[in-house]
Design a protein around this motif. Structure first.
Motif, PDB file in Angstrom:
ATOM      1  N   LEU A   1      -0.042   4.909   1.178  1.00 15.62           N
ATOM      2  CA  LEU A   1      -1.138   5.894   1.595  1.00 15.62           C
ATOM      3  C   LEU A   1      -0.667   7.061   1.841  1.00 15.62           C
ATOM      4  O   LEU A   1       0.372   7.336   2.598  1.00 15.62           O
TER       5      LEU A   1
ATOM      6  N   TYR B   1       3.583   5.080   4.301  1.00 13.87           N
ATOM      7  CA  TYR B   1       2.637   6.207   5.010  1.00 13.87           C
ATOM      8  C   TYR B   1       2.959   7.492   4.929  1.00 13.87           C
ATOM      9  O   TYR B   1       4.203   7.633   5.436  1.00 13.87           O
TER      10      TYR B   1
ATOM     11  N   ARG C   1       0.876  -1.044   0.047  1.00 15.03           N
ATOM     12  CA  ARG C   1       0.117   0.021  -0.010  1.00 15.03           C
ATOM     13  C   ARG C   1       1.012   1.265  -0.085  1.00 15.03           C
ATOM     14  O   ARG C   1       2.015   1.295   0.519  1.00 15.03           O
TER      15      ARG C   1
ATOM     16  N   SER D   1       2.351  11.887   5.083  1.00 15.82           N
ATOM     17  CA  SER D   1       1.555  13.096   5.124  1.00 15.82           C
ATOM     18  C   SER D   1       2.143  14.337   4.861  1.00 15.82           C
ATOM     19  O   SER D   1       3.390  14.403   4.852  1.00 15.82           O
TER      20      SER D   1
ATOM     21  N   VAL E   1       7.125  -1.280   6.812  1.00 16.80           N
ATOM     22  CA  VAL E   1       6.443  -0.258   6.956  1.00 16.80           C
ATOM     23  C   VAL E   1       7.497   1.050   6.843  1.00 16.80           C
ATOM     24  O   VAL E   1       8.241   1.098   7.855  1.00 16.80           O
TER      25      VAL E   1
ATOM     26  N   TRP F   1      -1.994   4.434  11.410  1.00 20.15           N
ATOM     27  CA  TRP F   1      -1.011   3.933  10.540  1.00 20.15           C
ATOM     28  C   TRP F   1      -0.433   2.595  11.317  1.00 20.15           C
ATOM     29  O   TRP F   1      -0.044   2.517  12.504  1.00 20.15           O
TER      30      TRP F   1
ATOM     31  N   GLU G   1      -1.567  11.133   2.677  1.00 20.03           N
ATOM     32  CA  GLU G   1      -2.817  12.011   3.430  1.00 20.03           C
ATOM     33  C   GLU G   1      -2.361  13.435   3.598  1.00 20.03           C
ATOM     34  O   GLU G   1      -1.397  13.867   3.997  1.00 20.03           O
TER      35      GLU G   1
ATOM     36  N   TRP H   1       7.497   5.253   7.142  1.00 24.38           N
ATOM     37  CA  TRP H   1       6.801   6.541   7.584  1.00 24.38           C
ATOM     38  C   TRP H   1       7.636   7.734   6.935  1.00 24.38           C
ATOM     39  O   TRP H   1       8.773   7.701   6.825  1.00 24.38           O
TER      40      TRP H   1
ATOM     41  N   TYR I   1      -1.173   9.852  12.451  1.00 25.06           N
ATOM     42  CA  TYR I   1      -0.320   8.671  12.212  1.00 25.06           C
ATOM     43  C   TYR I   1      -1.033   7.643  13.256  1.00 25.06           C
ATOM     44  O   TYR I   1      -0.383   6.292  13.085  1.00 25.06           O
TER      45      TYR I   1
END
Length: 331
Positions: A6, A300, A4, A302, A277, A19, A8, A279, A16
């Motif tokens: 993601l 993930y 994925r 942002s 994962v 996440w 945002e 960030w 977070y």
């Protein structure tokens, strides 16, 4: 594999908690140079700016996590004490050398009275595992020795447990700065030996829950992942982006300091595996998330600036339209 990407729009601190826990965190946020709205004009108070983020990173991470902190040398110096406050341990400082081509328009040496700056840093941190015993916090080095002493067995028996002449006592149970993190195979051996031969009333030994000893797989997660690619040092020679990779709005760059995907891929590859994962809390143009996608990681990210986010979103969509991987884009 569930892969994925993601991204945002909004403040990381408000996003977070939904996440998955990170194996890698890439921080490329404020530098204290007034480069964009929200970036302080001075690095003096960067520690206060970063503190809520650093605290959140520590609360969401494990000793398996690596933090890569991008900044200027001065910005990093001001944030380092806050990183230490929340348990982040310095590992190494990496220098991005952008080369002499970066000098043009970069410095008026007669006015500033210093040599032109063509570098910035990407600093590697990990979380120190801590073990609380009777209200006291022990380092891993201290805890290993403490647990073995509880068995009532002499320290020399650690060598017998590991099947070596003197390496276990000298490396894994020493009190000096030559201490080594025990490989999972060695940990499994001396844990088994301790629980088979140690004092009955003290069992289990080398346990976190007081019920079962730490397993081999659990022990592997007690430190951050790392592998050193051949030929890569802590000085990265790479020009600033001026070609096709640089995103522009007409003739103007969309982002003051867009990072090369190559450098982002290096730090992700060094400290994670496929499916882990990643960030990117200050996403910008999401170079870290895209690099994670290129390496088959879960990303993930942002970005709080709505205008930058729109351009970054288009960039990510164009990447996802490519046939390499069929990922999901959540907004």
């Amino acid at each position: 594999m569930d892969q994925r990407l993601l991204i945002e729009e909004g403040d990381f601190l408000n996003l977070y908690k939904s996440w998955d826990a990170p194996t890698v965190i890439i921080s490329d946020g404020p530098y204290g140079i007034g480069g964009f709205p929200g970036d302080p004009k001075s690095a003096k108070n960067l520690g206060k700016v970063y503190e809520p983020f650093i605290k959140a990173w520590a609360e969401s991470s494990t000793p398996n996590t690596t933090l890569w902190f991008w900044n200027t040398e001065l910005g990093w110096a001001n944030v380092h004490p806050v990183l230490e406050k929340y348990g982040w341990e310095f590992v190494n400082c990496h220098i991005w050398n952008k080369g002499k081509a970066h000098i043009a328009g970069n410095a008026n040496t007669k006015t500033l009275r210093k040599l032109p700056v063509v570098t910035e840093v990407c600093v590697q941190y990990v979380l120190k595992p801590e073990f609380v015993i009777d209200g006291n916090s022990l380092s891993m080095q201290e805890w290993l020795r403490y647990e073995w002493k509880r068995t009532g067995l002499p320290l020399s028996k650690t060598n017998e447990a590991c099947g070596v002449k003197n390496a276990a006592t000298r490396k894994y149970f020493t009190t000096c700065d030559l201490w080594y993190f025990p490989p999972s195979e060695a940990f499994e051996k001396f844990t088994k030996y301790a629980n088979e031969n140690g004092k009955v009333e003290g069992k289990p030994y080398f346990s976190l829950n007081g019920i079962d000893p730490i397993s081999k797989d659990e022990w592997d997660k007690m430190r951050a992942k790392f592998k050193c690619p051949f030929g890569v040092s802590n000085v990265w020679e790479h020009p600033p982006l001026n070609g096709k990779e640089r995103l522009k709005n007409g003739s103007k760059s969309l982002h003051l300091n867009q990072k090369p995907l190559k450098l982002m891929e290096i730090i992700i590859d060094i400290s994670s595996d496929i499916g882990d994962v990643i960030w990117e809390p200050f996403g910008g143009l999401f170079s870290g998330a895209i690099a994670a996608h290129n390496l088959n990681r879960v990303a993930y990210a942002s970005e709080i600036n709505g205008e930058i986010f729109k351009h970054a979103e288009n960039r990510v969509k164009s990447i996802l339209d490519q046939p390499k991987l069929n990922l999901l884009l959540d907004q």
